[in-house]
Scaffold this active site. Structure first.
Site, PDB file in Angstrom:
ATOM      1  N   SER A 120     -42.847  94.279  57.803  1.00 39.01           N
ATOM      2  CA  SER A 120     -41.988  94.383  56.616  1.00 39.01           C
ATOM      3  C   SER A 120     -40.697  93.675  56.972  1.00 39.01           C
ATOM      4  CB  SER A 120     -41.695  95.849  56.321  1.00 39.01           C
ATOM      5  OG  SER A 120     -40.587  95.983  55.451  1.00 39.01           O
ATOM      6  N   TYR A 123     -39.439 104.550  58.333  1.00 40.35           N
ATOM      7  CA  TYR A 123     -40.234 103.372  57.950  1.00 40.35           C
ATOM      8  C   TYR A 123     -39.757 102.149  58.740  1.00 40.35           C
ATOM      9  CZ  TYR A 123     -42.334  99.793  54.914  1.00 40.35           C
ATOM     10  OH  TYR A 123     -43.053  98.728  54.425  1.00 40.35           O
TER      11      TYR A 123
END
Ligand code: NAP
Length: 255
Positions: A148, A161
């Site tokens: 990401s 995350y």
């Protein structure tokens, strides 16, 4: 020069989280590029839909119900892939979760562990199984880890995350070094993509407009715009690319 190196003819690809969103787009794109595909996730019905899309396009796919937090499930997925198509050549670690937005002082340890278990440890479990099997058959292969933009910058209010995605980036680099030359390992770091995963932030007008302000291309990505670089990284067109983090974020991290 021909474009043959960009294809995946004759390969077998196992795609985690292949039931929807980015993983579904990658599974379809890899099949379109010539691979036989095994999409895996927990929801059987959604996997069947991915398989139907692939078969409608003339490709081959076999679904497998898997939770990447289960070692037994992961082993069974590789067994199923081998039984259907032979040894897996391409592993895409895409399954991911992000249930927490907020200040880290509000985060309980169980949620932290869950996010790390799916995103980071799930990537490790599948990669270890893949590499063991590639070595057992004296083969070669390629891993594409879906990280990401949160694997290269700190995303506000998303500590677990972001930590899990930085872990994936670190793992990518070490495994690329350790497993060369037989296995290439790369990470693909998407920015904000139009999937269920980002529905909450895209539907909140304030967050949406703040996010769009931070993205030079001034729009979110379609899943296919992540699937195409994933096919490239898996293919022989990237034969000298390993340990790389390929950012596909509309310029967000470049700002
Ligand atoms: P999504 O639409 O929520 O899809 C997530 C996929 O992962 C589903 O197929 C889901 O299927 C599967 N999954 C979740 N937990 C699993 C588990 N324990 N075991 C097996 N499969 C599991 O999300 P997405 O947007 O496509 O995201 C895919 C990946 O891209 C994630 O790693 C995410 O972090 C990353 N990413 C997304 C964005 C974005 O903007 N969308 C940006 C950067 C990175 P089941 O629920 O049926 O298991």
């Amino acid at each position: 020069m021909t474009l043959d190196a960009f294809g995946l003819d004759g390969s077998v690809a196992l795609v985690t989280g292949g039931s929807r969103g980015i993983g579904e787009a990658i599974a379809v794109a890899m099949a379109d590029a010539g691979a036989s595909v095994v999409p895996v996730a927990r929801s059987e019905d959604a996997l069947e839909e991915t398989v139907e899309r692939i078969e409608t396009n003339g490709g081959s796919a076999v679904p497998c119900t898997v939770d990447v937090t289960s070692e037994r499930d992961v082993e069974a997925a590789f067994d199923a892939a081998e039984e259907a198509f032979g040894g897996v050549d391409v592993l895409v670690n895409n399954a991911g979760t992000n249930p927490f937005f907020g200040d880290a002082t509000e985060l309980d340890t169980e949620t932290w562990r869950r996010i790390m278990d799916v995103n980071a440890t799930g990537t490790f479990r599948c990669s270890r199984e893949f590499a063991t099997r590639v070595a057992d058959r004296d083969g070669t292969g390629s891993i594409v880890n879906i990280a990401s933009v949160g694997g290269v910058v700190g995303l506000p209010a998303q500590a677990p995350y972001t930590a899990s995605k930085h872990a994936i980036v670190g793992m990518t680099k070490t495994l690329a070094v350790d497993w060369a030359p037989e296995i290439r390992v790369n990470a693909l770091a998407p920015g904000y993509v139009v999937t269920e995963f980002t529905e909450g932030v895209r539907e909140n007008e304030t967050i949406r407009s703040e996010l769009l302000d931070s993205i030079p291309t001034d729009r979110f990505a379609d899943p296919e715009e992540i699937a195409e670089p994933a096919v490239y990284l898996a293919s022989d067109a990237a034969s000298y690319v390993t340990g790389e983090v390929h950012v596909a974020d509309g310029g967000m991290a470049a700002k």
